[in-house]
Design an enzyme around this catalytic site. Structure first.
Site, short mmCIF file in Angstrom:
data_model
loop_
_atom_site.label_atom_id
_atom_site.label_comp_id
_atom_site.label_asym_id
_atom_site.label_seq_id
_atom_site.Cartn_x
_atom_site.Cartn_y
_atom_site.Cartn_z
N LYS A 80 -2.23 -1.61 -3.55
CA LYS A 80 -2.90 -0.75 -3.60
C LYS A 80 -2.27 1.31 -4.07
CE LYS A 80 -6.38 1.55 -0.48
NZ LYS A 80 -6.60 1.97 1.22
N LYS A 100 1.02 -1.17 -0.11
CA LYS A 100 0.18 -0.20 -0.08
C LYS A 100 0.81 1.50 -0.36
CE LYS A 100 -4.10 2.87 2.43
NZ LYS A 100 -4.61 2.06 4.17
C1 PBG Z 1 -7.38 3.16 5.72
C2 PBG Z 1 -7.84 2.95 3.85
C3 PBG Z 1 -7.12 4.12 2.92
C4 PBG Z 1 -7.80 3.63 1.75
C5 PBG Z 1 -8.69 2.07 1.96
N1 PBG Z 1 -8.57 2.79 3.63
C6 PBG Z 1 -6.68 5.28 3.05
C7 PBG Z 1 -5.44 5.96 3.32
O1 PBG Z 1 -5.22 4.66 3.60
O2 PBG Z 1 -5.02 7.15 4.13
C8 PBG Z 1 -8.08 4.72 0.50
C9 PBG Z 1 -9.43 4.14 -0.65
C10 PBG Z 1 -9.04 4.91 -1.42
O3 PBG Z 1 -9.19 5.92 -2.08
O4 PBG Z 1 -10.25 4.42 -2.35
N2 PBG Z 1 -6.46 3.19 5.65
#
Ligand code: PBG
Length: 305
Positions: free
Chosen positions: A229, A176
């Site tokens: 992601k 991520k």
């Molecule tokens: C929580 C999380 C996030 C997303 C999914 N789970 C945001 C982040 O890490 O700031 C982002 C999903 C999206 O942008 O569609 N940590």
């Protein structure tokens, strides 16, 4: 006949945002077509998603009260826990995944406990495990930790096993990245950090090999599905992960990817349907088995035509 890649409704996981209250269905400004919904409304929405042929949803919670340690995350009467029970009751065959993270529940908006402006890895693990167990107790089919703390997959696995949920799989947000493309989501989940950013625990967009290390660690710790992601700007990572490991690969087509296409289409600058399908097929072509996407309903409607 010679087409190498195809999309199917089975490939999709649709994200839903659960908020407090009753009869609430608030459109998210920066994500047209997506909503913050109270438990009653989200359950109806889940029914619609399932009737389109989408097999799974992932739930995010927006609690009424936030605090320093994000205790709403493991409240047995929290909105996500209530939504899980309601959806499993009304749409039992819909597969319910939950996002496991603290950022929607903490007053400071970070994904873990904060001390002296720094996120504390190890003290956060226990809270994430409690959150995952409380989702499983409410009836979730799978949990998906998205916090990016080190060692959280193992901690959650052990806690689930101990509490009598050895069969609940873990889909880890393994690679991520710290991304600008999460912007609209933070409006949706009301989780923008009050100070600093997530760069100390999310990955540097410049790093490719590090993603393989993150994924390998999560698999070793017990991840059943690994996620990359965002998706659109990390197709190389999806491809690397698919080549290197034997577990299913998920990709998160994140909020900013969705909003860019929606906005350009609204201005008449891009063909929305074609751009959406091209993006989704490229994620599949890169190697994703599963795609988490706000486009899921639109795409499946087109596929079903
Ligand atoms: C929580 C999380 C996030 C997303 C999914 N789970 C945001 C982040 O890490 O700031 C982002 C999903 C999206 O942008 O569609 N940590």
């Amino acid at each position: 006949m010679v087409r190498e890649t195809s999309l199917s409704p089975d490939n999709f996981i649709y994200p839903l945002f659960v908020t407090f209250g009753k009869n609430v269905r608030r459109e998210i400004k920066s994500m047209p077509g997506c909503y913050q919904e109270s438990v009653d409304m989200v359950t109806k929405h889940a029914k619609e998603v399932f009737s389109l042929g989408i097999p799974a949803v992932i739930l995010f919670g927006i609690p009424e009260q936030k605090d320093e340690i994000g205790s709403g995350a493991f409240d047995p009467h929290g909105e996500v826990q209530k939504a899980i029970r309601a959806i499993k009751n009304k749409v039992p065959d819909l597969y319910v995944i939950t996002d496991v993270c603290m950022c929607e529940y903490t007053s400071h908006g970070h994904c873990g406990i904060v001390k002296d402006s720094d996120v504390q890895n190890d003290p956060t693990l226990e809270l994430l495990a409690k959150e995952a167990v409380s989702h499983a107790q409410a009836g979730a089919d799978m949990v998906a930790p998205s916090d990016m703390m080190d060692n959280r997959v193992e901690t959650i696995r052990l806690a689930l096993d101990e509490e009598g949920f050895p069969e609940i799989p873990i889909m880890s947000y393994a690679a991520k990245y710290s991304s600008a493309f999460y912007g609209p989501f933070r409006e949706a989940a009301e989780s923008t950090p009050l100070f600093g950013d997530r760069r100390t625990y999310q990955m540097d967009p410049a790093n490719r090999r590090e993603a393989l290390k993150e994924v390998a660690l999560d698999i070793e710790e017990g991840a059943d599905i690994v996620m990359v992601k965002p998706a659109m700007t990390y197709l190389d990572i999806i491809s690397d992960v698919k080549e290197s490991f034997e577990v299913p690969v998920a990709a998160y087509n994140v909020s900013g990817e969705y909003s860019c296409i929606k906005a350009a289409a609204k201005l008449g600058w891009i063909d929305e349907e074609r751009a959406m399908m091209e993006l989704l097929i490229s994620i599949k072509r890169a190697g994703a088995d599963l795609i988490l996407s706000y486009f899921a309903k639109d795409a499946v409607r087109l596929l079903n035509k």
